[in-house]
Scaffold this active site. Sequence first.
Site, PDB file in Angstrom:
ATOM      1  N   ASP A 134       0.742  -1.127  -0.161  1.00  0.00           N
ATOM      2  CA  ASP A 134      -0.108   0.099   0.036  1.00  0.00           C
ATOM      3  C   ASP A 134       1.038   1.232  -0.241  1.00  0.00           C
ATOM      4  O   ASP A 134       2.049   1.308   0.166  1.00  0.00           O
ATOM      5  CB  ASP A 134      -0.836  -0.020   1.273  1.00  0.00           C
ATOM      6  CG  ASP A 134      -0.224  -0.370   2.425  1.00  0.00           C
ATOM      7  OD1 ASP A 134       1.131  -0.380   2.633  1.00  0.00           O
ATOM      8  OD2 ASP A 134      -1.048  -0.767   3.447  1.00  0.00           O
TER       9      ASP A 134
ATOM     10  N   ASP B 229      -7.328  -2.508  14.360  1.00  0.00           N
ATOM     11  CA  ASP B 229      -8.723  -2.743  13.997  1.00  0.00           C
ATOM     12  C   ASP B 229      -8.834  -3.994  13.067  1.00  0.00           C
ATOM     13  O   ASP B 229      -9.942  -4.226  12.507  1.00  0.00           O
ATOM     14  CB  ASP B 229      -9.291  -1.671  13.434  1.00  0.00           C
ATOM     15  CG  ASP B 229      -8.551  -1.269  12.038  1.00  0.00           C
ATOM     16  OD1 ASP B 229      -7.516  -2.036  12.027  1.00  0.00           O
ATOM     17  OD2 ASP B 229      -8.932  -0.384  11.374  1.00  0.00           O
TER      18      ASP B 229
ATOM     19  N   GLU C 210      -9.543  -1.705   5.343  1.00  0.00           N
ATOM     20  CA  GLU C 210     -10.163  -1.405   6.789  1.00  0.00           C
ATOM     21  C   GLU C 210     -11.427  -2.294   7.238  1.00  0.00           C
ATOM     22  O   GLU C 210     -11.940  -2.947   6.137  1.00  0.00           O
ATOM     23  CB  GLU C 210     -10.537   0.230   6.864  1.00  0.00           C
ATOM     24  CG  GLU C 210      -9.486   1.247   6.844  1.00  0.00           C
ATOM     25  CD  GLU C 210      -8.696   1.065   8.062  1.00  0.00           C
ATOM     26  OE1 GLU C 210      -8.610   0.097   8.717  1.00  0.00           O
ATOM     27  OE2 GLU C 210      -8.249   2.294   8.277  1.00  0.00           O
TER      28      GLU C 210
HETATM   29  C1  GLP Z   1      -0.145   0.387   8.452  1.00  0.00           C
HETATM   30  C2  GLP Z   1      -0.040  -0.431   7.275  1.00  0.00           C
HETATM   31  C3  GLP Z   1      -0.219  -1.937   7.639  1.00  0.00           C
HETATM   32  C4  GLP Z   1       0.296  -2.294   9.032  1.00  0.00           C
HETATM   33  C5  GLP Z   1      -0.202  -1.506  10.075  1.00  0.00           C
HETATM   34  C6  GLP Z   1       0.420  -1.944  11.588  1.00  0.00           C
HETATM   35  O1  GLP Z   1      -1.765   0.636   8.656  1.00  0.00           O
HETATM   36  N1  GLP Z   1      -0.767  -0.046   6.047  1.00  0.00           N
HETATM   37  O2  GLP Z   1       0.248  -2.693   6.538  1.00  0.00           O
HETATM   38  O3  GLP Z   1       0.245  -3.685   8.975  1.00  0.00           O
HETATM   39  O4  GLP Z   1      -0.098  -0.361   9.907  1.00  0.00           O
HETATM   40  O5  GLP Z   1       1.450  -1.032  11.695  1.00  0.00           O
HETATM   41  P1  GLP Z   1       2.380  -1.333  12.701  1.00  0.00           P
HETATM   42  O6  GLP Z   1       3.342  -2.457  12.221  1.00  0.00           O
HETATM   43  O7  GLP Z   1       3.196   0.240  12.776  1.00  0.00           O
HETATM   44  O8  GLP Z   1       1.899  -1.367  13.936  1.00  0.00           O
END
Ligand code: GLP
Length: 260
Positions: A67, A136, A143
Site C-alpha cells: 500500500d 482494528d 479497513e
Molecule cells: C499500516 C500498514 C499495515 C500495517 C499496519 C500496522 O496501517 N498499512 O500494512 O500492518 O500499519 O502497523 P505497525 O506495524 O506500525 O503496527
Amino acid sequence: MEVIIQRTSRSASAYAGRLVSRLLQEKPAAVLGLATGETPLALYKEVTGLHREEGLDFSNVTTFNLDEYLGLGPEHPASYHFFMHEHLFRHINVPSSRIHIPDGLAKNVPAFCEGYEKAILDAGGIDLQVLGIGTDGHIGFNEPGSSLASRTRIKTLTNRTREDNARFFQSTEEVPHHVITMGVGTIMDARHIVLLAFGERKAASVAAAVEGPITAMVPASILQMHPRVTCLMDEASASQLKRADYYRWVFQQKPDWQQP
Ligand code: GLP
C-alpha cells in the site's frame, strides 16, 4: 493457520527471515509481497544482515508493496516509498526495476490499480507475502468492512488507523485520508502469507483474526481460509489467544524437516 509464538519479536523476526531465506534458496526469482509499519522492521534488519553476511541474493527477486498513502510522493519521509528504500531496498541488491510500490501520486487511480494487479499476475503471482495487522484487524490498508474479495483500489482510512499511524507524521491532521492498497483478495492470492504481530496493542486484533469468526469486520480473519499462513507473534500479542498452549505444543513437536 500455523500460529508460532516466540518469546520476543526479535526471535519471531529471525524465524521470518529464515522463511524468506529458504524461499530465495529454492526460488531465486521469487516474488515477495512487502509490508510497512513498525512490525516488519526487525525482519528487514534480519534480511539485510543475511544479505550482507551470508550473501542472500535479491538480484532476481521482484517485490510488490501492499500500500501507499495517496498524495505523498516518494520523497515524503512518511511515504511507504521512502520507508522501503530507507529500511530495506538500499541495503540489499534488488534491482529498482523489479520494485513495485503503489504510486501515491497516480493521476488515474483506477487505471493504476488495474495495472498493479496485472503486474503481479505478469510476475507470476506473489510467493511470500509479509503482513502486519492493524489494531482494528486491517491488513494492508483494508479497513473493517472491506470486501473480502477486494482487489487493489483506493480506500479511505478510519480515524483509528490515522491516529495509530500519526507517529510517522508531525500530527494526525497530516495523515492522508486516502490510500491505495492491495485488496483482501489480492493478498489471499499469495502462495504463502507470513503475518507478523508484536506487542500488547495487537493482542485483541490477533485473537479476533486467529480465533474469531471470519468477518469483513476483521479483514485479517479471512486468513483462516488461506491454505498456507504462518502467524509469527511475540508473547504480548498472543496474550489473548485461547489456544496459545496448544500452538506452543504444536510448535515444539514440529518435525525437523518442516523447520526453515
Ligand atoms: C499500516 C500498514 C499495515 C500495517 C499496519 C500496522 O496501517 N498499512 O500494512 O500492518 O500499519 O502497523 P505497525 O506495524 O506500525 O503496527
